[in-house]
Design a protein around this motif. Structure first.
Motif, PDB file in Angstrom:
ATOM      1  N   VAL A 281       0.863  -1.178   0.000  1.00 54.50           N
ATOM      2  CA  VAL A 281       0.000   0.000   0.000  1.00 54.50           C
ATOM      3  C   VAL A 281       0.901   1.230   0.000  1.00 54.50           C
ATOM      4  O   VAL A 281       1.753   1.377   0.889  1.00 54.50           O
ATOM      5  CB  VAL A 281      -0.926   0.021   1.231  1.00 54.50           C
ATOM      6  CG1 VAL A 281      -1.744   1.315   1.266  1.00 54.50           C
ATOM      7  CG2 VAL A 281      -1.861  -1.183   1.213  1.00 54.50           C
ATOM      8  N   LYS A 282       0.749   2.105  -0.970  1.00 51.61           N
ATOM      9  CA  LYS A 282       1.608   3.290  -1.037  1.00 51.61           C
ATOM     10  C   LYS A 282       0.776   4.572  -1.070  1.00 51.61           C
ATOM     11  O   LYS A 282      -0.438   4.547  -1.268  1.00 51.61           O
ATOM     12  CB  LYS A 282       2.504   3.227  -2.268  1.00 51.61           C
ATOM     13  CG  LYS A 282       1.786   3.300  -3.606  1.00 51.61           C
ATOM     14  CD  LYS A 282       2.799   3.262  -4.748  1.00 51.61           C
ATOM     15  CE  LYS A 282       2.104   3.391  -6.110  1.00 51.61           C
ATOM     16  NZ  LYS A 282       3.069   3.401  -7.217  1.00 51.61           N
ATOM     17  N   ASN A 283       1.489   5.677  -0.847  1.00 52.30           N
ATOM     18  CA  ASN A 283       0.881   7.011  -0.837  1.00 52.30           C
ATOM     19  C   ASN A 283      -0.260   7.115   0.163  1.00 52.30           C
ATOM     20  O   ASN A 283      -1.316   7.686  -0.109  1.00 52.30           O
ATOM     21  CB  ASN A 283       0.408   7.412  -2.244  1.00 52.30           C
ATOM     22  CG  ASN A 283       1.564   7.520  -3.217  1.00 52.30           C
ATOM     23  OD1 ASN A 283       2.637   7.994  -2.857  1.00 52.30           O
ATOM     24  ND2 ASN A 283       1.362   7.065  -4.446  1.00 52.30           N
ATOM     25  N   SER A 284      -0.011   6.542   1.348  1.00 52.26           N
ATOM     26  CA  SER A 284      -0.998   6.580   2.422  1.00 52.26           C
ATOM     27  C   SER A 284      -0.755   7.793   3.325  1.00 52.26           C
ATOM     28  O   SER A 284       0.312   8.415   3.303  1.00 52.26           O
ATOM     29  CB  SER A 284      -0.916   5.302   3.242  1.00 52.26           C
ATOM     30  OG  SER A 284      -1.822   5.315   4.317  1.00 52.26           O
ATOM     31  N   ARG A 285      -1.732   8.111   4.170  1.00 48.63           N
ATOM     32  CA  ARG A 285      -1.610   9.228   5.106  1.00 48.63           C
ATOM     33  C   ARG A 285      -0.528   8.978   6.146  1.00 48.63           C
ATOM     34  O   ARG A 285       0.102   9.899   6.648  1.00 48.63           O
ATOM     35  CB  ARG A 285      -2.940   9.470   5.831  1.00 48.63           C
ATOM     36  CG  ARG A 285      -4.104   9.800   4.921  1.00 48.63           C
ATOM     37  CD  ARG A 285      -5.359  10.050   5.759  1.00 48.63           C
ATOM     38  NE  ARG A 285      -6.556  10.068   4.918  1.00 48.63           N
ATOM     39  CZ  ARG A 285      -7.778  10.317   5.400  1.00 48.63           C
ATOM     40  NH1 ARG A 285      -7.954  10.551   6.684  1.00 48.63           N
ATOM     41  NH2 ARG A 285      -8.813  10.310   4.576  1.00 48.63           N
ATOM     42  N   SER A 286      -0.328   7.696   6.495  1.00 45.22           N
ATOM     43  CA  SER A 286       0.687   7.340   7.487  1.00 45.22           C
ATOM     44  C   SER A 286       1.097   5.902   7.261  1.00 45.22           C
ATOM     45  O   SER A 286       0.376   5.120   6.619  1.00 45.22           O
ATOM     46  CB  SER A 286       0.136   7.498   8.907  1.00 45.22           C
ATOM     47  OG  SER A 286      -0.891   6.552   9.147  1.00 45.22           O
ATOM     48  N   GLU A 287       2.263   5.527   7.796  1.00 45.91           N
ATOM     49  CA  GLU A 287       2.699   4.141   7.688  1.00 45.91           C
ATOM     50  C   GLU A 287       1.752   3.228   8.451  1.00 45.91           C
ATOM     51  O   GLU A 287       1.471   2.112   8.010  1.00 45.91           O
ATOM     52  CB  GLU A 287       4.114   3.989   8.233  1.00 45.91           C
ATOM     53  CG  GLU A 287       4.673   2.580   8.073  1.00 45.91           C
ATOM     54  CD  GLU A 287       6.099   2.442   8.549  1.00 45.91           C
ATOM     55  OE1 GLU A 287       6.625   1.305   8.532  1.00 45.91           O
ATOM     56  OE2 GLU A 287       6.693   3.459   8.951  1.00 45.91           O
ATOM     57  N   GLU A 288       1.256   3.691   9.586  1.00 45.46           N
ATOM     58  CA  GLU A 288       0.320   2.893  10.376  1.00 45.46           C
ATOM     59  C   GLU A 288      -0.941   2.568   9.584  1.00 45.46           C
ATOM     60  O   GLU A 288      -1.428   1.433   9.598  1.00 45.46           O
ATOM     61  CB  GLU A 288      -0.056   3.641  11.656  1.00 45.46           C
ATOM     62  CG  GLU A 288      -1.030   2.872  12.535  1.00 45.46           C
ATOM     63  CD  GLU A 288      -1.460   3.645  13.766  1.00 45.46           C
ATOM     64  OE1 GLU A 288      -2.261   3.103  14.555  1.00 45.46           O
ATOM     65  OE2 GLU A 288      -0.994   4.795  13.947  1.00 45.46           O
ATOM     66  N   ALA A 289      -1.486   3.592   8.869  1.00 41.94           N
ATOM     67  CA  ALA A 289      -2.684   3.359   8.061  1.00 41.94           C
ATOM     68  C   ALA A 289      -2.386   2.393   6.917  1.00 41.94           C
ATOM     69  O   ALA A 289      -3.169   1.490   6.623  1.00 41.94           O
ATOM     70  CB  ALA A 289      -3.211   4.683   7.515  1.00 41.94           C
ATOM     71  N   ALA A 290      -1.229   2.576   6.267  1.00 46.73           N
ATOM     72  CA  ALA A 290      -0.856   1.694   5.159  1.00 46.73           C
ATOM     73  C   ALA A 290      -0.699   0.258   5.641  1.00 46.73           C
ATOM     74  O   ALA A 290      -1.123  -0.689   4.974  1.00 46.73           O
ATOM     75  CB  ALA A 290       0.446   2.183   4.528  1.00 46.73           C
ATOM     76  N   GLU A 291      -0.086   0.088   6.820  1.00 40.71           N
ATOM     77  CA  GLU A 291       0.096  -1.249   7.378  1.00 40.71           C
ATOM     78  C   GLU A 291      -1.252  -1.894   7.686  1.00 40.71           C
ATOM     79  O   GLU A 291      -1.467  -3.076   7.386  1.00 40.71           O
ATOM     80  CB  GLU A 291       0.923  -1.164   8.666  1.00 40.71           C
ATOM     81  CG  GLU A 291       1.116  -2.500   9.353  1.00 40.71           C
ATOM     82  CD  GLU A 291       1.897  -2.384  10.644  1.00 40.71           C
ATOM     83  OE1 GLU A 291       1.771  -3.290  11.489  1.00 40.71           O
ATOM     84  OE2 GLU A 291       2.635  -1.392  10.819  1.00 40.71           O
ATOM     85  N   ARG A 292      -2.144  -1.149   8.286  1.00 42.23           N
ATOM     86  CA  ARG A 292      -3.456  -1.695   8.622  1.00 42.23           C
ATOM     87  C   ARG A 292      -4.207  -2.134   7.363  1.00 42.23           C
ATOM     88  O   ARG A 292      -4.852  -3.187   7.337  1.00 42.23           O
ATOM     89  CB  ARG A 292      -4.265  -0.656   9.395  1.00 42.23           C
ATOM     90  CG  ARG A 292      -5.554  -1.194   9.993  1.00 42.23           C
ATOM     91  CD  ARG A 292      -6.317  -0.087  10.707  1.00 42.23           C
ATOM     92  NE  ARG A 292      -5.620   0.339  11.910  1.00 42.23           N
ATOM     93  CZ  ARG A 292      -5.804  -0.209  13.101  1.00 42.23           C
ATOM     94  NH1 ARG A 292      -6.644  -1.229  13.246  1.00 42.23           N
ATOM     95  NH2 ARG A 292      -5.145   0.244  14.151  1.00 42.23           N
ATOM     96  N   LEU A 293      -4.107  -1.338   6.316  1.00 44.15           N
ATOM     97  CA  LEU A 293      -4.776  -1.667   5.050  1.00 44.15           C
ATOM     98  C   LEU A 293      -4.168  -2.925   4.424  1.00 44.15           C
ATOM     99  O   LEU A 293      -4.886  -3.824   3.979  1.00 44.15           O
ATOM    100  CB  LEU A 293      -4.662  -0.493   4.074  1.00 44.15           C
ATOM    101  CG  LEU A 293      -5.469   0.761   4.423  1.00 44.15           C
ATOM    102  CD1 LEU A 293      -5.010   1.942   3.575  1.00 44.15           C
ATOM    103  CD2 LEU A 293      -6.963   0.504   4.226  1.00 44.15           C
TER     104      LEU A 293
END
Length: 402
Positions: A281-293
């Protein structure tokens, strides 16, 4: 940094060995392993997040309180979790290894894997462990001895330079089912000859586990026995790493390479799996959000089933993202499926794209598949690993105990 062979025996001063003790009567191969350092090591470990923890974890926690260790003893076939005499038997296991090695009982970490709720046959371990022979190149033997439903050994090692000195990190692990973020029936043993303090080793391991083993999921179950242990004996002769400086960063990079490779091997060898599934998952608001997704996507049973059938059902990807509780805007999302057979874009701005179904089938039929997600909202990214869900998963787990 260079990829090398040798696993837990790649670093200077480490030996390994295995023996069949008969922990599980139906098992015909070796079932108990030891990893041993010629000298005292700084030690660090992480443990399962499950509230129900096996006795070996508590004993290992006790033994590593002082931040030092010399050896790891591990058995397969019985988890020694929720079992009669669990703590006593875990301590007896450590004592048996300590007597063989000529070290203090508190310098031995203990690990077990296998069936939960049955008494560990510690007597057979005490009887046969003295037959174990340590060797310089026995990493694979030790690896096979800790396997349960794994179909292949899992190993990695790298060579890198710290302050002009050549250092090595190597590891072995086991894990096939009961795998979920925050670790799952997963044992990982890492050795290094790099000189590093207990505090720095602990920081490096805890930070790295978050981005490697804790981003693997096979079936959504988190085990009672998971642990990752790192032993560092300092025999490379580098200046002691005691600050988060450039040398610490170099060590962290090498540790990440080893643990990422091991984490991918765990995901690829999921029970009944036919393919490794990666979600980036790239270009996310945060690494935490990208990881969760990313975790939600590789953890979705519907996505996993679609991967097994090589079905480009991208709607299941967005569905999993939607219940991940991570912030994102569906109308900004694009999705593509990628593999050695090519790449096919299937979704743009949250809506379907016309795509070649035949090409998509080819892409998803490869042994390694990537689900590439762009949320188009920021600059952060994360990767998680999983596998497909097959008929064999149910077959393996339907009669695992018996």
């Amino acid at each position: 940094m260079k990829i090398i062979e040798g696993g837990v025996c790649a670093a200077k001063g480490f030996k390994a060995g295995s023996v069949r003790c008969g922990v599980k009567e139906s098992r015909t191969n070796d079932d108990t392993a030891i990893i041993f350092s010629e000298c005292e090591c700084t030690a660090a470990a992480t443990y399962t997040m499950n509230r129900v923890k096996a006795a070996p974890l508590y004993v290992t926690m006790e033994h590593l309180e002082d931040g030092v260790a010399r050896a790891i003893v591990a058995n397969a076939g019985n988890a020694n979790a929720c079992a009669p005499d669990g703590m006593e038997n875990a301590r007896r296991m450590a004592k048996a290894a300590a007597q063989l090695l000529g070290v203090a009982e508190t310098d031995v970490a203990v690990a077990s894997t296998g069936v939960i709720g049955q008494r560990l046959n510690i007597e057979c371990i005490e009887e046969h462990l003295p037959e174990l022979v340590l060797e310089d190149n026995a990493s694979e033997k030790a690896n096979r001895a800790i396997m349960t439903t794994d179909t292949k050994p899992k190993t990695a090692a790298v060579e890198f330079t710290i302050g002009g000195k050549t250092c090595r990190i190597g590891g072995i692990c086991k894990g096939s089912g009961m795998i979920h973020p925050n670790m799952g029936t997963m044992l990982s043993f890492i050795t290094t000859d790099c000189a590093i303090t207990h505090e720095m080793l602990t920081d490096a391991l805890q930070e790295n586990v978050k981005k490697t083993y804790n981003r693997v999921t096979v079936d959504g179950d988190t085990s009672t026995n998971d642990m990752c242990i790192v032993l560092a004996n300092g025999m490379a002769g580098n200046t002691l790493i005691e600050w988060q400086d450039e040398e610490y960063q170099a060590f962290c990079k090498a540790l990440n390479e080893v643990n990422t490779r091991l984490a991918r091997q765990i995901a690829a060898d999921g029970e009944g799996a036919t393919k490794l599934v990666t979600c980036t998952v790239k270009n996310s608001r945060s690494e935490e959000a990208a990881e969760r997704l990313a975790k939600a996507v590789v953890g979705s049973n519907l996505v996993k089933a679609a991967m097994f059938g090589a079905d480009a059902n991208w709607g299941r990807v967005l569905c999993a993202m939607g219940y991940s509780k991570a912030p994102f805007r569906p109308e900004y999302v694009s999705v593509a499926f990628e593999s050695a057979a090519g790449s096919v874009a299937v979704c743009d701005k949250g809506a379907a794209l016309d795509f070649d179904e035949e090409l998509a089938k080819k892409v998803l039929s490869e042994s390694e598949v990537t689900i590439a997600v762009d949320v188009n909202e920021g600059e952060d990214s994360a990767t998680a690993w999983g596998c497909d869900l097959t008929y064999d998963y149910v077959k393996i787990n339907g009669d695992y105990r018996t």
